[in-house]
Design a protein around this motif. Structure first.
Motif, PDB file in Angstrom:
ATOM      1  N   ASP A  84      15.111 -12.033   0.795  1.00 46.11           N
ATOM      2  CA  ASP A  84      14.252 -11.697   1.669  1.00 46.11           C
ATOM      3  C   ASP A  84      14.214 -12.294   2.889  1.00 46.11           C
ATOM      4  O   ASP A  84      13.935 -11.592   3.898  1.00 46.11           O
ATOM      5  CB  ASP A  84      12.856 -12.077   0.880  1.00 46.11           C
ATOM      6  N   ALA A  88      14.294 -10.862   6.655  1.00 43.98           N
ATOM      7  CA  ALA A  88      13.256 -11.428   7.701  1.00 43.98           C
ATOM      8  C   ALA A  88      13.982 -11.789   9.009  1.00 43.98           C
ATOM      9  O   ALA A  88      13.688 -11.252  10.220  1.00 43.98           O
ATOM     10  CB  ALA A  88      12.279 -12.224   7.191  1.00 43.98           C
ATOM     11  N   SER A  91      15.993  -8.767  10.588  1.00 48.85           N
ATOM     12  CA  SER A  91      14.908  -7.811  11.313  1.00 48.85           C
ATOM     13  C   SER A  91      14.445  -8.479  12.654  1.00 48.85           C
ATOM     14  O   SER A  91      13.910  -7.702  13.378  1.00 48.85           O
ATOM     15  CB  SER A  91      13.631  -7.588  10.402  1.00 48.85           C
ATOM     16  N   GLN A  92      14.447  -9.809  12.737  1.00 52.77           N
ATOM     17  CA  GLN A  92      13.909 -10.309  14.180  1.00 52.77           C
ATOM     18  C   GLN A  92      15.216 -10.798  15.087  1.00 52.77           C
ATOM     19  O   GLN A  92      15.180 -11.361  15.989  1.00 52.77           O
ATOM     20  CB  GLN A  92      13.239 -11.625  13.901  1.00 52.77           C
ATOM     21  N   TRP A  99      15.940 -18.607  12.182  1.00 53.82           N
ATOM     22  CA  TRP A  99      14.745 -18.078  11.884  1.00 53.82           C
ATOM     23  C   TRP A  99      14.068 -18.966  10.911  1.00 53.82           C
ATOM     24  O   TRP A  99      12.930 -19.224  11.225  1.00 53.82           O
ATOM     25  CB  TRP A  99      15.035 -16.669  10.999  1.00 53.82           C
TER      26      TRP A  99
END
Length: 110
Positions: A84, A88, A91-92, A99
């Motif tokens: 997960d 995330a 996706s950025q 991140w």
């Protein structure tokens, strides 16, 4: 809570209403290094004095002073959480490391 820096060492500062003094303690060394001051200027001066005393005691005893944290953190996650957080980050458009560093920094600043 406020922080102070002396070279690479970081101290967390709190106010003690009983003594009416600010209390600082170094948070990125294993050794217990603390200091007090009634004003910000005195606190900074006592921090420097405590660190220099610590370095001197280490020299006198042939001990290497604790090194501040390296900046490396190994975090154990469940495979599901790892998936997960990797998603995330992706996706950025960021690496998992970039991140996570950003998320941790935001959490500390809140």
């Amino acid at each position: 809570m406020a922080t102070l820096r002396y070279h690479e060492y970081v101290a967390a500062v709190d106010y003690d209403p009983e003594t009416k003094l600010f209390h600082g303690r170094v948070v990125n060394a294993r050794s217990v290094i603390s200091f007090y001051g009634a004003t910000g200027e005195e606190l900074e001066r006592e921090f420097a004095t405590s660190m220099e005393t610590y370095f001197e005691v280490c020299r006198e005893n042939g001990i290497t002073p604790d090194k501040p944290y390296s900046g490396r953190v190994n975090i154990r996650l469940t495979p599901e959480l790892h998936r997960d957080v990797a998603a995330a980050a992706h996706s950025q458009g960021k690496s998992l490391n970039a991140w996570a560093a950003e998320v941790l920094k935001q959490a500390v600043l809140q």
